[in-house]
Design a protein around this motif. Sequence first.
Motif, short mmCIF file in Angstrom:
data_model
loop_
_atom_site.label_atom_id
_atom_site.label_comp_id
_atom_site.label_asym_id
_atom_site.label_seq_id
_atom_site.Cartn_x
_atom_site.Cartn_y
_atom_site.Cartn_z
N ARG A 1 -34.43 48.43 -54.06
CA ARG A 1 -33.90 47.93 -55.32
C ARG A 1 -33.58 46.46 -55.17
N LEU A 2 -34.20 45.65 -56.05
CA LEU A 2 -33.99 44.20 -56.00
C LEU A 2 -33.00 43.85 -57.11
N ARG A 3 -31.92 43.13 -56.74
CA ARG A 3 -30.93 42.73 -57.74
C ARG A 3 -30.74 41.22 -57.71
N VAL A 4 -30.71 40.61 -58.90
CA VAL A 4 -30.46 39.17 -59.01
C VAL A 4 -29.09 39.01 -59.64
N GLY A 5 -28.08 38.69 -58.83
CA GLY A 5 -26.71 38.63 -59.31
C GLY A 5 -26.42 39.91 -60.08
N GLY A 6 -25.70 39.82 -61.21
CA GLY A 6 -25.54 41.00 -62.05
C GLY A 6 -26.53 40.95 -63.20
N LEU A 7 -27.55 40.08 -63.08
CA LEU A 7 -28.40 39.77 -64.24
C LEU A 7 -29.58 40.70 -64.41
N MET A 8 -30.20 41.08 -63.31
CA MET A 8 -31.33 42.00 -63.45
C MET A 8 -31.50 42.87 -62.23
N GLU A 9 -32.25 43.96 -62.41
CA GLU A 9 -32.47 44.93 -61.36
C GLU A 9 -33.89 45.44 -61.48
N LYS A 10 -34.51 45.72 -60.34
CA LYS A 10 -35.91 46.12 -60.37
C LYS A 10 -36.15 47.02 -59.17
N THR A 11 -36.95 48.09 -59.34
CA THR A 11 -37.25 48.97 -58.21
C THR A 11 -38.64 48.64 -57.69
N LEU A 12 -38.76 48.55 -56.35
CA LEU A 12 -40.05 48.24 -55.73
C LEU A 12 -40.44 49.42 -54.85
N ARG A 13 -41.74 49.76 -54.85
CA ARG A 13 -42.22 50.93 -54.11
C ARG A 13 -41.87 50.80 -52.61
N PHE A 14 -42.14 49.63 -52.04
CA PHE A 14 -41.70 49.36 -50.68
C PHE A 14 -41.69 47.85 -50.47
N VAL A 15 -40.91 47.39 -49.51
CA VAL A 15 -40.94 45.96 -49.16
C VAL A 15 -41.08 45.85 -47.65
N ILE A 16 -41.92 44.92 -47.19
CA ILE A 16 -42.04 44.65 -45.75
C ILE A 16 -42.01 43.14 -45.55
N PRO A 17 -41.55 42.71 -44.35
CA PRO A 17 -41.44 41.26 -44.11
C PRO A 17 -42.77 40.53 -44.29
N ALA A 18 -43.89 41.22 -44.02
CA ALA A 18 -45.18 40.54 -44.08
C ALA A 18 -45.66 40.29 -45.50
N GLU A 19 -45.08 40.98 -46.48
CA GLU A 19 -45.56 40.79 -47.85
C GLU A 19 -44.56 40.04 -48.69
N MET A 20 -44.97 38.88 -49.17
CA MET A 20 -44.11 38.05 -49.99
C MET A 20 -43.87 38.73 -51.33
#
Lengths: 420, 122
Positions: A376-395
């Motif tokens: 789950r990616l959160r930008v302050g209290g402004l927005m939220e987004k779910t990502l399938r997966f995150v890895i260091p190699a993928e920007m």
Amino acid sequence: MFGRMNRRYDTVVVGGGPAGMGAALGALDAGAGKVLVLERDGEAGGILNQCIHAGFGLQYFREELTGPEYAERFLAQVIDRDIDVMPSSYVTGLAVDSEGTKQVRVLNERAGLASIEAASVVLAMGCRERTRGSIRIPGTRPAGVLTAGLAQKLVNQKGYLPGKRVAILGSGDIGLIMARRLTLEGAEVVGVFELMPYSNGLNRNVVQCLDDYDIPMHLSTTVVEIHGRDRLEAITVAPVDAHLQPQLDKARKVPCDTLLLSIGLIPDNELARQIGIQLDPVTGGPVVSSTLETSLPGVFACGNVLHVHDVVDYVTAESLRAGGFAGEWSREIRRPKDSIQLVPGNNVRYCVPHTLSPDREHTVFMRVKQRVEPARLRVGGLMEKTLRFVIPAEMISLKIQPEMLDRFHGDRLTIDIDPA
Amino acid sequence: MSTENYVCIACPIGCPLELVHEGDQIVDVSGNKCVRGAKYARQEFTDPRRTFSTTVPIEGSNWARLPVKLAAPVPKDRILEAAQAVHQLRVQAPIRMGEVLARDLLGLDGVNVVATRSLGRA
Ligand SMILES: Cc1cc2nc3c(=O)[nH]c(=O)nc-3n(C[C@H](O)[C@H](O)[C@H](O)COP(=O)(O)OP(=O)(O)OC[C@H]3O[C@@H](n4cnc5c(N)ncnc54)[C@H](O)[C@@H]3O)c2cc1C
Ligand code: SF4
């Protein structure tokens, strides 16, 4: 060619890879009259010229091209627009006079040392590969240990095969691509050894570069010793524990005559450092505002010199923007100063740019420290987004809309990427 | 019924695909974010194919090698054979990007060898 060159330009771009060419087009689109690209090599195109595999331009050209095709098509656009491109020109320094005019010092193969005036400058020098020195593998120093990118250049441009039995340390995409490339050329690739418990390359590259050729990938494994006097004879590999420490009792020797290192890239910032531009110790690139301007007013940065990108389409998008702001600058258009500081929070290694302005849309690029699935990616209290997966190699690329920043009254915005 | 698992290689996203089949009959494909993934899974199940890039020696240019690609994929188990056939080619500068250097490689329809950059005379 140098004879035709003027001594004064609106925007001068340092580096003629995709970032430099994109910045030049962006500057022209933003109204810069005369734009110059200075490239150290004998031809423009940068690293794309040696990346002969397909996988470039799906977004920008809407079709899958090889690196050289992307470079040649892009360069044709640049030349079509009357942008001066000067190959064999090595930029050695940059000075700013009291009026803010930049003096770009360049060493040209034929014309010797020259100084070119510019209202704005874009840095687009690309990146370098990490070498054996950056990870300190014990053992001898025989021939046959080289970076994957250097091997790529030797094989693809010079037609020189670096060895017959090849091991690869690191599962980055360049290493995977080279595993397939060397197999097609008749070499035997004995395996890819990756320290982390997951691959750092794209899954598609694991499938089409390793699985297709039955090349094994050994995860959680590293090279602990190098053997051989004049030429590499073998490596010792060992599995690592949960703390990434090698378990030497389980070590084994793998005979090979070549070891390719595919262990990461770092922005090539000698020039920026030398002229006192503020660098981000995490990205290795300059600290930039939302207009991709460095700490030196009127000097902008984009592409791999700013932070290492994994796909060229992102490089192109970013450099068109950087060039646009550099072009504006040359027409004396000044944007209001950014008022919001972007702060990498939980599991965020870095984000670029470093500051934002509430008056327009932004694209923020970031990388995580650790793999999370799903996230789950959160930008302050402004927005939220779910990502399938995150890895260091993928920007990760994130668009932030002005309406969102409008509702924000603080001066620090934190980005967190946690398990969902 | 049985299932096969693939990773789609048609774009960098790399969707995990699941293909359900009854003998030779494909019953269902899932996991794909776009139509290309379904097409890939079907192709992979019936007749897996790949394209590749390599180089051929070039004379009269600044570089020793001309990069080339296949215009159409070859059966997966004939990749190495196809690469060897491409490596037999010899070319002379100048070459234009997109030039066809050989047609119907290994007798396979449409598998042309295409130059992926222009190389002028040295
Ligand atoms: C070895 C390697 C392989 C890669 N393979 C892939 C891949 O397969 N797929 C993919 O999507 N991405 C790949 N990448 C990522 C790739 O770097 C980016 O996609 C993109 O090419 C970066 O563009 P750039 O213009 O920032 O850098 P570059 O392409 O590196 O261009 C920088 C240019 O600046 C020039 N330069 C540097 N310093 C100076 C100076 N002082 N004066 C004048 N000129 C200078 C250099 O000669 C170079 O031409 C690879 C990167 C590397 C290093
Ligand atoms: S299914 Fe579509 S989105 Fe997913 S990897 Fe394949 S081409 Fe890409």
